[in-house]
Each structure stands twice: as structure tokens, then as C-alpha cells.
Design a protein around this motif. Structure first.
Motif, PDB file in Angstrom:
ATOM      1  N   LEU A  82     -13.514 -80.395 -14.555  1.00 24.98           N
ATOM      2  CA  LEU A  82     -13.570 -81.714 -15.190  1.00 24.98           C
ATOM      3  C   LEU A  82     -12.170 -82.233 -15.522  1.00 24.98           C
ATOM      4  O   LEU A  82     -11.894 -83.432 -15.390  1.00 24.98           O
ATOM      5  N   GLN A  83     -11.280 -81.350 -15.969  1.00 25.90           N
ATOM      6  CA  GLN A  83      -9.908 -81.782 -16.229  1.00 25.90           C
ATOM      7  C   GLN A  83      -9.223 -82.198 -14.928  1.00 25.90           C
ATOM      8  O   GLN A  83      -8.417 -83.132 -14.914  1.00 25.90           O
ATOM      9  N   LEU A  84      -9.574 -81.527 -13.853  1.00 27.74           N
ATOM     10  CA  LEU A  84      -9.056 -81.938 -12.543  1.00 27.74           C
ATOM     11  C   LEU A  84      -9.525 -83.340 -12.187  1.00 27.74           C
ATOM     12  O   LEU A  84      -8.768 -84.139 -11.628  1.00 27.74           O
ATOM     13  N   ALA A  85     -10.784 -83.630 -12.486  1.00 31.22           N
ATOM     14  CA  ALA A  85     -11.320 -84.961 -12.189  1.00 31.22           C
ATOM     15  C   ALA A  85     -10.568 -86.043 -12.957  1.00 31.22           C
ATOM     16  O   ALA A  85     -10.501 -87.191 -12.516  1.00 31.22           O
ATOM     17  N   LYS A  86      -9.988 -85.664 -14.095  1.00 23.34           N
ATOM     18  CA  LYS A  86      -9.185 -86.606 -14.887  1.00 23.34           C
ATOM     19  C   LYS A  86      -7.711 -86.584 -14.469  1.00 23.34           C
ATOM     20  O   LYS A  86      -6.893 -87.283 -15.072  1.00 23.34           O
ATOM     21  N   ASP A  87      -7.392 -85.743 -13.472  1.00 22.33           N
ATOM     22  CA  ASP A  87      -5.999 -85.565 -13.037  1.00 22.33           C
ATOM     23  C   ASP A  87      -5.111 -85.009 -14.140  1.00 22.33           C
ATOM     24  O   ASP A  87      -3.894 -85.230 -14.153  1.00 22.33           O
ATOM     25  N   ASP A  88      -5.719 -84.275 -15.064  1.00 22.14           N
ATOM     26  CA  ASP A  88      -4.948 -83.593 -16.103  1.00 22.14           C
ATOM     27  C   ASP A  88      -4.707 -82.163 -15.633  1.00 22.14           C
ATOM     28  O   ASP A  88      -5.462 -81.240 -15.962  1.00 22.14           O
ATOM     29  N   HIS A  89      -3.657 -81.980 -14.841  1.00 22.67           N
ATOM     30  CA  HIS A  89      -3.427 -80.694 -14.194  1.00 22.67           C
ATOM     31  C   HIS A  89      -3.070 -79.595 -15.194  1.00 22.67           C
ATOM     32  O   HIS A  89      -3.459 -78.437 -15.022  1.00 22.67           O
ATOM     33  N   ALA A 102      -4.114 -79.335 -18.389  1.00 18.10           N
ATOM     34  CA  ALA A 102      -5.340 -78.904 -19.068  1.00 18.10           C
ATOM     35  C   ALA A 102      -6.236 -78.109 -18.118  1.00 18.10           C
ATOM     36  O   ALA A 102      -6.888 -77.139 -18.526  1.00 18.10           O
ATOM     37  N   ALA A 103      -6.273 -78.510 -16.855  1.00 12.55           N
ATOM     38  CA  ALA A 103      -7.067 -77.772 -15.865  1.00 12.55           C
ATOM     39  C   ALA A 103      -6.537 -76.359 -15.706  1.00 12.55           C
ATOM     40  O   ALA A 103      -7.311 -75.390 -15.644  1.00 12.55           O
ATOM     41  N   GLN A 104      -5.220 -76.209 -15.654  1.00 17.71           N
ATOM     42  CA  GLN A 104      -4.620 -74.884 -15.513  1.00 17.71           C
ATOM     43  C   GLN A 104      -4.901 -74.027 -16.748  1.00 17.71           C
ATOM     44  O   GLN A 104      -5.200 -72.840 -16.628  1.00 17.71           O
ATOM     45  N   ALA A 147      -7.503 -74.248 -18.736  1.00 15.86           N
ATOM     46  CA  ALA A 147      -8.913 -73.845 -18.684  1.00 15.86           C
ATOM     47  C   ALA A 147      -9.114 -72.736 -17.659  1.00 15.86           C
ATOM     48  O   ALA A 147      -9.861 -71.774 -17.900  1.00 15.86           O
ATOM     49  N   LEU A 148      -8.442 -72.862 -16.517  1.00 12.63           N
ATOM     50  CA  LEU A 148      -8.544 -71.811 -15.501  1.00 12.63           C
ATOM     51  C   LEU A 148      -7.977 -70.499 -16.027  1.00 12.63           C
ATOM     52  O   LEU A 148      -8.568 -69.423 -15.808  1.00 12.63           O
ATOM     53  N   ASN A 149      -6.859 -70.555 -16.714  1.00 12.21           N
ATOM     54  CA  ASN A 149      -6.282 -69.335 -17.284  1.00 12.21           C
ATOM     55  C   ASN A 149      -7.245 -68.674 -18.261  1.00 12.21           C
ATOM     56  O   ASN A 149      -7.381 -67.444 -18.285  1.00 12.21           O
ATOM     57  N   SER A 150      -7.939 -69.492 -19.069  1.00 19.08           N
ATOM     58  CA  SER A 150      -8.934 -68.949 -20.006  1.00 19.08           C
ATOM     59  C   SER A 150     -10.085 -68.303 -19.240  1.00 19.08           C
ATOM     60  O   SER A 150     -10.613 -67.258 -19.647  1.00 19.08           O
ATOM     61  N   ALA A 151     -10.490 -68.915 -18.136  1.00 16.90           N
ATOM     62  CA  ALA A 151     -11.560 -68.345 -17.311  1.00 16.90           C
ATOM     63  C   ALA A 151     -11.129 -66.995 -16.741  1.00 16.90           C
ATOM     64  O   ALA A 151     -11.922 -66.039 -16.712  1.00 16.90           O
ATOM     65  N   ILE A 152      -9.892 -66.914 -16.289  1.00 20.16           N
ATOM     66  CA  ILE A 152      -9.391 -65.659 -15.714  1.00 20.16           C
ATOM     67  C   ILE A 152      -9.369 -64.553 -16.769  1.00 20.16           C
ATOM     68  O   ILE A 152      -9.773 -63.412 -16.509  1.00 20.16           O
ATOM     69  N   VAL A 153      -8.910 -64.889 -17.989  1.00 24.13           N
ATOM     70  CA  VAL A 153      -8.884 -63.906 -19.080  1.00 24.13           C
ATOM     71  C   VAL A 153     -10.296 -63.408 -19.368  1.00 24.13           C
ATOM     72  O   VAL A 153     -10.536 -62.200 -19.513  1.00 24.13           O
ATOM     73  N   ARG A 154     -11.254 -64.341 -19.438  1.00 21.51           N
ATOM     74  CA  ARG A 154     -12.644 -63.949 -19.712  1.00 21.51           C
ATOM     75  C   ARG A 154     -13.206 -63.092 -18.579  1.00 21.51           C
ATOM     76  O   ARG A 154     -13.873 -62.095 -18.814  1.00 21.51           O
ATOM     77  N   GLY A 158     -10.170 -70.463  -5.486  1.00 23.46           N
ATOM     78  CA  GLY A 158     -10.357 -71.814  -4.975  1.00 23.46           C
ATOM     79  C   GLY A 158      -9.947 -72.872  -5.994  1.00 23.46           C
ATOM     80  O   GLY A 158      -9.338 -73.890  -5.642  1.00 23.46           O
ATOM     81  N   LEU A 159     -10.274 -72.630  -7.269  1.00 20.67           N
ATOM     82  CA  LEU A 159      -9.875 -73.553  -8.321  1.00 20.67           C
ATOM     83  C   LEU A 159      -8.356 -73.647  -8.435  1.00 20.67           C
ATOM     84  O   LEU A 159      -7.800 -74.730  -8.633  1.00 20.67           O
ATOM     85  N   GLN A 160      -7.677 -72.491  -8.304  1.00 20.07           N
ATOM     86  CA  GLN A 160      -6.221 -72.523  -8.375  1.00 20.07           C
ATOM     87  C   GLN A 160      -5.637 -73.366  -7.235  1.00 20.07           C
ATOM     88  O   GLN A 160      -4.732 -74.185  -7.454  1.00 20.07           O
ATOM     89  N   LEU A 161      -6.168 -73.189  -6.043  1.00 23.34           N
ATOM     90  CA  LEU A 161      -5.702 -74.000  -4.915  1.00 23.34           C
ATOM     91  C   LEU A 161      -5.973 -75.487  -5.159  1.00 23.34           C
ATOM     92  O   LEU A 161      -5.137 -76.344  -4.854  1.00 23.34           O
ATOM     93  N   GLU A 162      -7.140 -75.780  -5.721  1.00 26.03           N
ATOM     94  CA  GLU A 162      -7.504 -77.177  -5.971  1.00 26.03           C
ATOM     95  C   GLU A 162      -6.553 -77.811  -6.981  1.00 26.03           C
ATOM     96  O   GLU A 162      -6.162 -78.983  -6.838  1.00 26.03           O
ATOM     97  N   ILE A 163      -6.160 -77.054  -8.006  1.00 26.46           N
ATOM     98  CA  ILE A 163      -5.222 -77.580  -9.001  1.00 26.46           C
ATOM     99  C   ILE A 163      -3.875 -77.877  -8.345  1.00 26.46           C
ATOM    100  O   ILE A 163      -3.277 -78.938  -8.567  1.00 26.46           O
ATOM    101  N   TRP A 164      -3.395 -76.963  -7.515  1.00 30.12           N
ATOM    102  CA  TRP A 164      -2.111 -77.193  -6.846  1.00 30.12           C
ATOM    103  C   TRP A 164      -2.179 -78.408  -5.921  1.00 30.12           C
ATOM    104  O   TRP A 164      -1.256 -79.216  -5.880  1.00 30.12           O
ATOM    105  N   LEU A 165      -3.278 -78.532  -5.172  1.00 29.52           N
ATOM    106  CA  LEU A 165      -3.398 -79.683  -4.271  1.00 29.52           C
ATOM    107  C   LEU A 165      -3.465 -80.992  -5.050  1.00 29.52           C
ATOM    108  O   LEU A 165      -2.848 -81.988  -4.665  1.00 29.52           O
TER     109      LEU A 165
END
Length: 448
Positions: A145-152, A154-156, A158-165, A187-194
Motif C-alpha cells: 500500500l505504501q508503494l501504491a502511494k509512491d512512499d518508498h 515507508a514501503a521499505q 514495512a518490508l523490513n518489519s515483515a522480514i524481522v517477523r 519480489g517486494l524488494q524488487l518492486e520497491i527498487w523499481l
């Protein structure tokens, strides 16, 4: 911990076969109707839609007897069955009584996301994460969802929190779930970079991963990367990424198959046919381990040939059907997979017959498929298009409305082709949301 909490832990761990077995046993032993939604949920996740729908109907007959947690489980089944409005109603009722129910918040957030109401979805997921930070899927949804807002940034986060969990619970998960979640996180990490236009960083990371991952894992990443590129209107780069991958692994079926699909979507039919034939040859050489994939490739070849090479389309469909009929159930190809393959191959033959204007034969085949699997979208679509061609518009629209229940994008697209244009704002917003889902076709669905 109650037995229901144990069952719901299996949902969190995505162990749906175990959930089905244990929930059914509990139902037999106790007769407790509150377990019905969990049994239905297991069936739905396992692709057994008809069984799930029958159990939902049973649960609905005694809806007033279900406790609140069971209603929240029932809402999850509604979500999987595409009954979003009904799921939303149950979840809103639950949250009116218990505003801090983290799972109900997360499921309502998913409904909002499916409806294209992204800001509301984001707020609900954030509340859910604050109440229950252990939910891995919530953090992954927040990243998207943060990606959809182009908030890279915040997206990163959230992804980091997902990885920790994920690292904290991975030992509790099955090997299959670990593999699936790992692929989603990568895949999410690649999507954030793109999204951040950091293509060089993504490509460097992919090159580094080739040294540490197996062929299958790395090629899966390349296939996902090509999807992301195409979804952002970088189809040439997607093609290049797949071809670069094939330089390292020239016999990799997933790369060849993806390249064929990309070629077909771009109108390069002859190239797609050539790549599919090459893939069939490779899969056939691997024998039994690739038997199911070989059949799927013959089905795709039939579809690719349908409009320009009718004879070859028929040969491919008949070959696929013969292989599917001869397939025996074993560890690598379970009975459920064989059933699905036989539906696909019979549908492919029906498509060929319809294209040849053998309408009675085609309709018989389509209806045989739908008798066994009433929500099999390719058969619903094929029969609907044939009914349109024959001037049976009402019958076609009924079929397309059924598609809309399980695959909104295809359903709306088919209805538009049938000149059925919704004029209410809610439907139009849903269509726009469906149209803007990136895929190999590009950033938007041209049919919508």
C-alpha cells in the motif's frame, strides 16, 4: 490456548491441509457449528471452491448460532469466494462490538484494498499492525500500500518489519510456506527498487543472488522481475531480462515460458509458438517430473495457434487431452492437479471447436467442464463468447456475471464486450481499480 486458537494458528502458518484434517475431526467429535467457517476456509485455500461454498451455505443456515470469531472466519471465506460486500458487512459488525480486533481490522483492510479504497485500507492495516505486530501478512500488505502511494521509504520500513517477523517465525512454518514467503519478500524488494527507479540496484542484487541461489530460485526471481518491468511499461527491458537469464540457464522452462507469454501478448505470435515448441521439447525430455507442465504447454500452444494456425491448434489441444487422460496420480502429480489439467485440456479442445464454428460440439465440451467445475473461468468465458457470437446475448451476460464473482477483471471486461456498461459509481470505481492492476500486459488492462 483453546482448540480454536490452535486451528487459527494453522491459518497464520498457511498449513491448510492440516487445518482441513483437524477442523473436520473436531467437527465430527463435537458437532460445534463454529468450526464450519474454518473447514470452508481450508477448502477455499486448497482451491476446492464448490466444497467451500457448500459449507458456507450450511453455516449461513445457522448464522445466528455462530460466535463472533466464527463470523470473522466466515468473512475470510467470503473474501476468498469474491463475496466482498458480505465479508465487509460481517467485519463491520464485529468491529462495532470490538473496535480493537486486529484480525477483523486486517480482513476489512483487505476488502477495502480490493475495492480500490487504498487510503482506508492503509489506515486499517496500520491499526491492525499496532495491535498485533506479529502478523507477517499485515506488514507485507502495508509495504504494497505504501508503494501504491509512491512512499518508498515507508514501503521499505514495512518490508523490513515483515522480514524481522518472518525470521522470528520461520522455524514454525512448513518448507513450502517458507519458500513462498521468501519469494514474496524478495519480489517486494524488487518492486520497491523499481518504483524508486533504482533499476541498477535491482539488477546488481539479482546478479549477486545468482551466485548464492539455486537455478530454480534465481530464475523465479527473474520471472517476477520481468513481470514487474512489464507492469511498469518496460516491456523491452522485461524481454531483455529474460534473455539475459537464458544466457546463464538456456534450458530453464520458466524463463522460456515467460518469454513466450510476453511475445504472445505483444503480438509476436510466431515467436511465441517457436518458444512454446522449444519448451515442450525440453519438458518432454525431462519425462515424468515435467508431465503436468508439458500438458500446460500444449494447452498454451493450442491457444497461441488458434487464430492463425487452426490445424496446429487442434493438434495441440488433442495432444494435451490425450496426455492428461493418460496421466496417473503420484507424488509429483496429485489427483487434484490431474483433475485441473483435464478441465484445461477439454476446455482447449472446446475453444478449437468453437473457433471452427462446430458450435454444438464446443457447447457440449464447455458444459461438461462446467458441470464438474461451475466456476472454471476459461470455460465460462469461452461459452459466453460463443453465445455472443450466436446472438444469445442474455445467456452470455449470465455467464459473464458469474465470472465477475470470481475474477472481477475478466468479468467486467467480458461484460463490456457484451455492451453491458455499468453506470453506478461503485462499479465504475471497481472497474478502474481492476484496470490499473499491472501485469505482463502493461500498467493497465486494455480490455477495461
Amino acid at each position: 490456548m483453546s482448540y480454536f486458537n490452535v486451528l487459527r494458528q494453522l491459518v497464520d502458518q498457511q498449513l491448510f491441509s492440516a487445518l482441513l484434517s483437524q477442523a473436520q475431526q473436531y467437527r465430527l467429535e463435537t458437532g460445534d457449528r463454529n468450526v464450519l467457517p474454518l473447514v470452508a476456509l481450508a477448502h477455499a485455500h486448497l482451491g476446492e471452491r464448490d466444497q467451500a461454498a457448500a459449507l458456507v451455505a450450511d453455516a449461513e443456515r445457522g448464522l445466528s448460532q455462530l460466535d463472533q470469531e466464527a463470523c470473522i472466519d466466515l468473512a475470510a471465506v467470503y473474501c476468498l469466494l469474491g463475496r466482498i460486500d458480505e465479508a465487509e458487512k460481517l467485519l463491520e459488525q464485529a468491529l462495532a462490538d470490538h473496535p480493537g480486533h486486529s484480525l477483523a481490522l486486517a480482513r476489512l483492510a483487505w476488502c477495502r484494498m480490493r475495492q480500490g479504497r487504498l487510503s482506508e485500507s492503509l489506515a486499517l492495516y496500520q491499526r491492525s499492525a499496532a495491535l498485533a505486530p506479529h502478523r507477517l501478512l499485515v506488514w507485507m500488505a502495508l509495504a504494497r500500500l505504501q508503494l501504491a502511494k509512491d512512499d518508498h521509504s515507508a514501503a521499505q520500513q514495512a518490508l523490513n518489519s515483515a522480514i524481522v517477523r518472518f525470521e522470528a517465525i520461520r522455524n514454525e512454518l512448513s518448507e513450502r510456506v517458507v519458500t513462498d514467503v521468501t519469494a514474496q519478500l524478495r519480489g517486494l524488494q524488487l518492486e520497491i527498487w523499481l518504483s524508486a527507479q533504482a533499476l541498477s540496484q535491482a539488477e546488481q542484487w539479482l546478479d549477486e543472488r545468482r551466485e548464492t541461489l539455486s537455478e530454480d530460485e534465481w530464475c523465479h526471481l527473474i520471472v517476477g522481475y520481468s513481470n514487474l518491468l512489464a507492469g511498469r511499461a518496460h516491456s523491452a527491458e522485461a524481454d531483455e531480462a529474460l534473455r539475459k537469464g537464458l544466457k546463464h540457464y538456456p534450458k530453464n522452462l520458466s524463463l522460456l515460458s515467460q518469454l513466450a507469454e510476453l511475445a504472445q501478448l505483444q503480438g509476436r505470435t510466431m515467436q511465441a509458438v517457436q518458444l512454446l515448441r522449444q519448451s515442450i521439447s525440453l519438458a518432454g525430455a525431462q519425462g515424468e517430473p515435467q508431465a503436468a507442465e508439458t500438458i500446460r504447454l500444449w494447452v498454451r500452444l493450442s491457444s497461441a495457434c488458434l487464430h492463425q494456425m487452426e490445424q496446429q491448434a487442434r493438434h495441440a489441444a488433442e495432444k494435451a487431452l490425450a496426455l492428461a487422460e493418460s496421466l496417473q496420480s503420484n507424488d509429483s502429480t496429485p489427483e487434484a492437479v490431474i483433475r485441473q489439467l483435464r478441465l484445461q485440456t477439454k476446455n482447449a479442445l472446446a475453444q478449437v471447436a468453437s473457433h471452427e464454428q462446430q458450435f454444438e460440439i464446443a457447447e457440449t465440451l464447455f458444459r461438461e467442464v462446467l458441470a464438474e467445475a461451475p466456476y472454471f473461468v476459461p470455460a465460462l468465458q469461452g461459452l459466453g463468447q460463443q453465445q455472443m457470437q450466436q446472438g444469445h446475448i442474455d445467456e452470455a451476460v449470465t455467464l459473464f456475471e458469474t465470472i465477475k464473482q470470481v475474477d472481477p477483471a475478466n468479468g467486467y471486461s467480458s461484460l463490456i464486450n457484451a455492451r453491458c456498461f455499468p453506470d453506478d459509481v461503485a462499479s465504475l470505481e471497481k472497474i478502474e481499480h481492476a484496470a490499473r492492476q499491472p501485469s505482463l500486459e502493461g500498467p493497465v488492462r486494455s480490455g477495461l
